[in-house]
Design an enzyme around this catalytic site. Structure first.
Site, short mmCIF file in Angstrom:
data_model
loop_
_atom_site.label_atom_id
_atom_site.label_comp_id
_atom_site.label_asym_id
_atom_site.label_seq_id
_atom_site.Cartn_x
_atom_site.Cartn_y
_atom_site.Cartn_z
N HIS A 378 0.80 -1.24 0.00
CA HIS A 378 0.00 0.00 0.00
C HIS A 378 0.83 1.28 0.00
O HIS A 378 0.25 2.36 0.03
CB HIS A 378 -0.91 0.03 1.23
CG HIS A 378 -2.10 -0.87 1.12
ND1 HIS A 378 -3.27 -0.49 0.50
CD2 HIS A 378 -2.30 -2.13 1.55
CE1 HIS A 378 -4.14 -1.49 0.56
NE2 HIS A 378 -3.57 -2.50 1.18
N LYS A 569 -8.08 14.38 3.68
CA LYS A 569 -6.88 13.54 3.74
C LYS A 569 -6.37 13.49 5.17
O LYS A 569 -6.47 14.49 5.89
CB LYS A 569 -5.73 14.14 2.89
CG LYS A 569 -6.04 14.29 1.42
CD LYS A 569 -5.91 12.99 0.68
CE LYS A 569 -6.42 13.10 -0.73
NZ LYS A 569 -6.58 11.79 -1.36
N ARG A 570 -5.77 12.37 5.55
CA ARG A 570 -4.93 12.41 6.75
C ARG A 570 -3.79 13.38 6.45
O ARG A 570 -3.30 13.47 5.34
CB ARG A 570 -4.35 11.02 7.05
CG ARG A 570 -5.36 10.04 7.60
CD ARG A 570 -5.93 10.48 8.95
NE ARG A 570 -4.93 10.51 9.99
CZ ARG A 570 -4.68 9.50 10.81
NH1 ARG A 570 -5.37 8.39 10.73
NH2 ARG A 570 -3.74 9.59 11.73
N LYS A 575 0.84 14.52 0.98
CA LYS A 575 -0.50 14.85 0.49
C LYS A 575 -0.66 16.35 0.24
O LYS A 575 -1.64 16.79 -0.33
CB LYS A 575 -1.55 14.34 1.49
CG LYS A 575 -1.58 12.81 1.57
CD LYS A 575 -2.62 12.33 2.59
CE LYS A 575 -2.57 10.84 2.84
NZ LYS A 575 -3.15 10.03 1.75
N THR A 664 -8.67 6.38 -2.42
CA THR A 664 -10.04 5.94 -2.69
C THR A 664 -11.01 7.10 -2.46
O THR A 664 -12.11 7.09 -3.01
CB THR A 664 -10.44 4.74 -1.81
OG1 THR A 664 -10.11 5.01 -0.45
CG2 THR A 664 -9.76 3.46 -2.27
N LYS A 668 -14.60 8.30 -4.43
CA LYS A 668 -15.87 8.64 -3.77
C LYS A 668 -16.38 10.00 -4.24
O LYS A 668 -17.57 10.17 -4.52
CB LYS A 668 -15.69 8.62 -2.24
CG LYS A 668 -15.44 7.23 -1.69
CD LYS A 668 -14.88 7.26 -0.27
CE LYS A 668 -14.31 5.89 0.10
NZ LYS A 668 -13.45 5.93 1.27
#
Length: 829
Positions: A378, A569-570, A575, A664, A668
């Site tokens: 991952h 997002k975390r 990110k 993901t 969504k």
């Protein structure tokens, strides 16, 4: 502006799908009253809302249990191959509404509660989220369980029943404060304890090599108590099982040699054993090498493998007799999928069982292990890859260390023959990393011990073959695969956005819910004015509902006609929430945001503080008014996602190219009618392919550009000196505009961006701002915007977890999905 929604409008938004269940209304009312009667304590006549919730949950659960039992009987009769999905995280969210949707009970329950004078939405809000995950990894596992059941696969999710899940996040004066998530304090109506399947798990001790074989002795024992949660498929009467283990001390824990004075302490020490399932580690994409975490990883693996082998041997329903004793057929009946490296110990543990307990030869045992296990990677971030110190293993799992050394010896022998004389390759590929502290590389263990290794988006799967696992790919190219992630359309469309689900069903029928590829038929309506109006109307209603939620919970009034620009997002530097911050400051100088940070991550907490500080200035500037608002949504979880995603206009997917494995959340948002601004990273690449790159706002460096910049060297100051808007924004942060009482508060962030930024925020700044200008221009043309939205929804078919799981089943597990409906409990068999 659209008129506010009335209570009656809200009720009507429940999808028409499931009308077949409406004849159940009187039965539901009867059962509800029966459960309510037994829920109430004898000396209490007045029911609370929580009593009503439990009565409704138990009523719905009644419809599950018969199907659950029949499903297990069905599996024992058919004796299919079973798949075991091992994950340290299952981020399930709430269960009540999802169960009603999958059993086609939602309309009937809504009507029954309405006739009883209750509001079903209010009752649903009482349920605690099962937050047993940090983010993408755990939510993916939840989507996969839904798809496995919906595809009729005999599947089991195995994990840990954490007493405390992902922390509750509070924002106090702009700073994140963590509170424990006591999600079980009122009980959990969806789980069933199964003490009859309790299993011992061993730690510590020593290894004896005897004439009868190897023995692991003088161990400390912890008991694993399973709790089962039903996982219903979509309207096929299949109900699979998620089994979560809870740690219990054995009765004689530390009591063997107590004296009278030591008895109390010995009983108190039972907590040490039970701490194993106490709390979820809150790190996402960051490895924390704590002994308790390694205990958790072994705990779930050891308990699960005992369960798998027990079920394999006793293949008759309800039987405890072992009728299948030849373990050589294990790979024909069992597939084990390792969700990241956290359950990697399944490989040496299965070897221990086969060699030490079942007395198989090493070669036979190893063949079984490799054919049974498969590994999903991952992340490629070095700080996220698990590397456990050998000394810790020696103390906690001495037999497993011996087994890993022997696995490595044979692996090194094989590589030595494949690549003679290449000593550097041997060093790179070893399971044991030499250095100041000797460590076991768990990803290497997973690759060597599995027959299939997959990334989670096409670009990610190519990156792991080209870089981080290049040596392993060269040795075993056939082992490597791609399985692009997906999301379940049941929760992420039908359940969270019934208005949109309805509008789609009116045009193309409702079969798309189990075959998301049918969404491409919406392209026939991309120029249909009525359809464009309907899609825009649903979005506007969702935005109004979410605006009301924000006003109620955050006391911030936002204009529902404004663009809702959302980054969910975390917090992580890769990110690039900071790129978003710079855009907001740039906008301020000429949309709502949601994040959550792991508590030990200093930079993350500083980023949250910066976002909230920018919000304080922007939101209180009378010149700006309601044209720009910055809202930080605290305590983001599945339930909040179900509200914010359907209301979003723009989805921020702005990670540095080559760092996000898949994502993901991007899927969504796309399915729920938000447009994407993003880099060519993770699944964004495939989203652009499916919807047409012209229908996404793609900007910035691609993977080769990032690689070239790494080789040449990234010079942040050159961008700072060249781009006036960037320099102004950075000077405002460093000069204390957003922290007037503490001007040097953000010095660390400024210093990181200017001198230590691995993720090259400034390099993409200009392209990002230009792209955001394009977004703003298109938003001013609502019809063209909505047409682009329709292109995106129509391109979502690939991103169903049903497609992902079908590929896992056929290409890794050797199983075939079955779309047949099994008989319901009250149907003749």
């Amino acid at each position: 502006m659209a008129k506010p929604l009335t209570d009656q409008d809200k009720r009507k938004q429940i999808s028409v799908r499931g009308l077949a269940g409406v004849e159940n209304v009187s039965d539901l009312k009867t059962n509800f009253n029966r459960h309510l009667h037994f829920t109430l304590v004898k000396d209490r006549n007045v029911a609370t809302k929580r009593d009503y919730y439990f009565a409704l949950a138990n009523t719905v659960r009644d419809y599950l249990v018969g199907r659950w039992i029949r499903t297990q009987q069905h599996y024992y009769e058919k004796d299919p191959k079973r798949v075991y999905y091992l994950s340290l995280e299952f981020y399930m969210g709430r269960t009540l509404q999802n169960t009603m949707v999958n059993l086609a009970l939602e309309n009937a329950c809504d009507e029954a509660t309405y006739q009883l004078g209750l509001d079903m939405e209010e009752l649903q809000d009482i349920e605690e989220d099962a937050g047993l995950g940090n983010g993408g990894l755990g939510r993916l596992a939840a989507c996969f369980l839904d798809s496995m059941a919906s595809l009729g696969l005999a599947a089991y999710g195995y994990g840990i029943r954490y007493e405390f899940g992902i922390f509750n996040q509070k924002i106090v004066e702009g700073w994140q404060v963590e509170e424990a998530d006591d999600w079980l304090r009122y009980g959990n109506p969806w789980e069933k304890a199964r003490p009859e399947y309790m299993r011992p798990v061993h730690y510590y001790g020593r290894v004896e090599h005897t004439d009868e074989g190897v023995k692991w002795v003088d161990t400390q024992v912890v008991l694993a108590l399973p709790y089962d949660t039903p996982v219903p498929g979509y309207r096929n009467n299949i109900v699979n099982t998620m089994r979560l283990w809870s740690a219990k001390a054995p009765c004689d824990f530390n009591l063997k040699d107590f004296n009278v004075g030591g008895y109390i302490q010995a009983v108190l020490d039972r907590n040490l054993a039970e701490n194993i399932s106490r709390v979820l580690y809150p790190n996402d994409n960051f490895f924390e090498g704590k002994e308790l975490r390694l205990k958790q990883e072994y705990f779930v693996v050891a308990a699960t493998l005992q369960d798998i082998i027990r079920r394999f041997k006793a293949s008759k329903f309800g039987s405890t007799e072992f009728v299948r004793l030849d373990l050589s057929t294990l790979p024909d009946k069992v597939a084990i999928q390792l969700n990241d490296t956290h359950p990697a110990l399944a490989i040496p543990e299965l070897m221990r069982i086969l060699v030490d307990v079942e007395k198989l030869t090493w070669e036979k045992a190893w063949d079984i292990v490799v054919r049974t296990c498969a590994y999903t990677n991952h992340t490629v971030l070095p700080e996220a890859l698990e590397r456990w110190p050998v000394d810790l293993f020696q103390n906690l799992l001495p037999r497993h260390l011996e087994l890993i050394y022997e696995i490595n010896r044979r692996h090194m022998e094989r590589i030595g023959k494949l690549f003679p004389g290449d000593l550097d390759r041997l060093r790179r590929m070893s399971l044991i990393e030499e250095g100041d502290v000797k460590k076991i590389n768990m990803a290497h263990l997973c690759i060597v011990g599995s027959h299939a290794v997959n990334g989670v988006a096409r670009i990610h799967s190519e990156i792991i073959k080209d870089t981080v696992f290049k040596d392993f790919y060269e040795a075993d190219p056939d082992k490597f695969q791609n399985k692009t992630n997906g999301i379940t359309p049941r929760r992420w469309l039908v359940m969270c956005n019934p208005g949109l689900a309805e509008v789609i069903a009116e045009r193309i029928g409702e079969d798309y819910i189990r075959d998301l590829d049918q969404l491409k038929n919406l392209l026939d309506f991309v120029d249909d004015d009525a359809f464009i109006r309907d899609v825009a109307k649903v979005k506007q209603e969702n935005k109004m509902k979410f605006s009301a939620h924000l006003e109620e919970h955050y006391k911030v009034k936002i204009n529902p006609d404004s663009m809702f620009d959302v980054q969910v997002k975390r917090i992580h530097e890769y990110k690039r929430q900071l790129l978003n911050c710079l855009h907001i400051i740039t906008l301020y100088n000429s949309g709502p945001l949601c994040f959550q940070a792991a508590p030990g991550y200093h930079t993350a907490k500083m980023i949250i503080k910066l976002i909230t500080s920018i919000g304080d200035i922007v939101n209180n500037d009378p010149v700006v008014g309601d044209r720009l608002k910055v809202i930080y949504l605290e305590n983001y979880r599945v339930t909040l996602a179900e509200k914010v995603i359907p209301a979003s206009d723009l989805s921020e997917q702005i990670s540095t190219a080559g760092t996000e494995a898949s994502g993901t959340g991007n899927m969504k948002f796309m399915l729920n009618g938000a447009l994407t601004i993003g880099t060519m990273d993770g699944a964004n690449v495939e989203m652009a392919e499916e919807a047409g790159e012209e229908n996404l706002f793609i900007f910035g460096m691609r993977v080769p550009d990032v690689k070239a910049m790494d080789e040449k060297g990234y010079d942040a100051e050159s961008y700072y000196n060249r781009i006036p808007e960037l320099k102004q924004a950075m000077d405002q942060i460093s000069g204390g505009l957003f922290s007037p009482s503490q001007p040097d508060l953000f010095t660390d962030i400024v210093n990181m961006l200017m001198h230590h930024d691995r993720f090259k925020v400034f390099a993409d700044y200009e392209a990002y701002i230009t792209c955001q200008d394009k977004v703003s221009a298109l938003y001013k043309n609502p019809k063209e915007w909505t047409k682009m939205v329709i292109h995106n929804i129509a391109g979502c078919g690939k991103f169903s977890s049903d497609r992902t799981i079908t590929q896992y089943a056929r290409e890794i597990w050797g199983m075939e999905p079955n779309l047949e409906k099994i008989p319901a409990p009250d149907d003749p068999r």
